[in-house]
Design a protein around this motif. Structure first.
Motif, PDB file in Angstrom:
ATOM      1  N   UNK A 101      -6.078   3.866  21.153  1.00  0.00           N
ATOM      2  CA  UNK A 101      -6.007   3.148  19.705  1.00  0.00           C
ATOM      3  C   UNK A 101      -5.630   4.463  19.090  1.00  0.00           C
ATOM      4  N   UNK A 102      -4.626   3.974  18.057  1.00  0.00           N
ATOM      5  CA  UNK A 102      -4.380   5.160  17.118  1.00  0.00           C
ATOM      6  C   UNK A 102      -4.477   5.181  15.465  1.00  0.00           C
ATOM      7  N   UNK A 103      -5.290   5.939  15.074  1.00  0.00           N
ATOM      8  CA  UNK A 103      -5.272   5.596  13.223  1.00  0.00           C
ATOM      9  C   UNK A 103      -4.468   6.518  12.885  1.00  0.00           C
ATOM     10  N   UNK A 104      -3.725   6.722  11.719  1.00  0.00           N
ATOM     11  CA  UNK A 104      -3.189   6.991  11.625  1.00  0.00           C
ATOM     12  C   UNK A 104      -3.061   7.510   9.849  1.00  0.00           C
ATOM     13  N   UNK A 105      -2.627   8.287   8.922  1.00  0.00           N
ATOM     14  CA  UNK A 105      -2.315   7.954   7.457  1.00  0.00           C
ATOM     15  C   UNK A 105      -1.182   8.712   7.339  1.00  0.00           C
ATOM     16  N   UNK A 151      -3.593  12.210  12.669  1.00  0.00           N
ATOM     17  CA  UNK A 151      -3.463  11.120  13.544  1.00  0.00           C
ATOM     18  C   UNK A 151      -4.990  11.754  13.921  1.00  0.00           C
ATOM     19  N   UNK A 152      -5.558  10.467  14.432  1.00  0.00           N
ATOM     20  CA  UNK A 152      -6.927  10.513  15.409  1.00  0.00           C
ATOM     21  C   UNK A 152      -6.282   9.247  17.212  1.00  0.00           C
ATOM     22  N   UNK A 174       3.711  13.657  16.608  1.00  0.00           N
ATOM     23  CA  UNK A 174       3.207  14.083  18.589  1.00  0.00           C
ATOM     24  C   UNK A 174       1.757  13.493  19.310  1.00  0.00           C
ATOM     25  N   UNK A 175       1.966  12.195  18.457  1.00  0.00           N
ATOM     26  CA  UNK A 175       0.991  10.990  19.261  1.00  0.00           C
ATOM     27  C   UNK A 175       1.279  10.487  20.539  1.00  0.00           C
ATOM     28  N   UNK A 176       2.765   9.893  20.121  1.00  0.00           N
ATOM     29  CA  UNK A 176       3.106   9.092  21.124  1.00  0.00           C
ATOM     30  C   UNK A 176       2.410   9.985  22.725  1.00  0.00           C
ATOM     31  N   UNK A 177       3.796  10.859  22.269  1.00  0.00           N
ATOM     32  CA  UNK A 177       3.979  12.311  23.628  1.00  0.00           C
ATOM     33  C   UNK A 177       2.954  12.577  23.812  1.00  0.00           C
TER      34      UNK A 177
END
Length: 161
Positions: free
Chosen positions: A66-70, A59-60, A96-99
């Motif tokens: 905002x979060x963009x993920x594949x 993700x970025x 790990x993005x939300x954390x």
């Protein structure tokens, strides 16, 4: 700055551009930002595009906003972000993005500004959208993902993302 009245701009070749006052759209992200945060997301100089190679499961983060993920079984794609140079972009694992957002919003992920956790709660939860993109190869973007109020990301690569 903010356009307060119609401004007529001659762009040559008999063509004219009219810069008009912006509309305030209720419940949009920019309506939830503080003046200092809004100043960060509105570009003050030319935007410098930033490109990341994003594989499935990655993700970025676009600041903490905002979060963009594949997701799924996909080949890596290039994501080129066109956002204000003051908005911090951060690639990470999707798991790990939300954390990471919870821990670093308002610090290395900005906007929002401090206190990050409180501001994230005030701004509200992310709105999720699943989209499928058929890539046309490496020479041109197959799609742009609009991040209303922030900018956009161009998606480039072959196959399906």
């Amino acid at each position: 700055g903010t356009t307060l009245e119609f401004i007529k701009i001659d762009i040559g070749h008999g063509q004219t551009l009219f810069d008009t006052p912006g509309l305030l759209v209720p419940n949009t992200l920019t309506q939830r930002l503080t003046p200092a945060e809004l100043k960060m997301v509105v570009p003050r100089k030319q935007v410098e595009p930033i490109t990341f190679r994003v594989a499935s499961g990655k993700a970025v983060l676009v600041g903490g906003l905002a979060k963009i993920e594949v997701i799924g079984d996909s080949k890596p794609f290039l994501f080129t972000f066109f956002v204000s140079n003051d908005v911090k972009l951060h690639p990470t694992d999707s798991s790990k993005a939300d954390e990471f957002i919870a821990k670093h919003a308002g610090k290395i992920l900005s906007p929002p500004l401090e206190p990050g956790p409180e501001r994230m709660e005030q701004i509200g939860e992310f709105e999720y959208h699943d989209i499928e993109i058929e890539g046309d190869g490496w020479k041109e973007a197959a799609a742009d993902i609009s991040l209303r109020g922030l900018g956009w990301g161009a998606v480039t690569g072959p196959g399906t993302a």
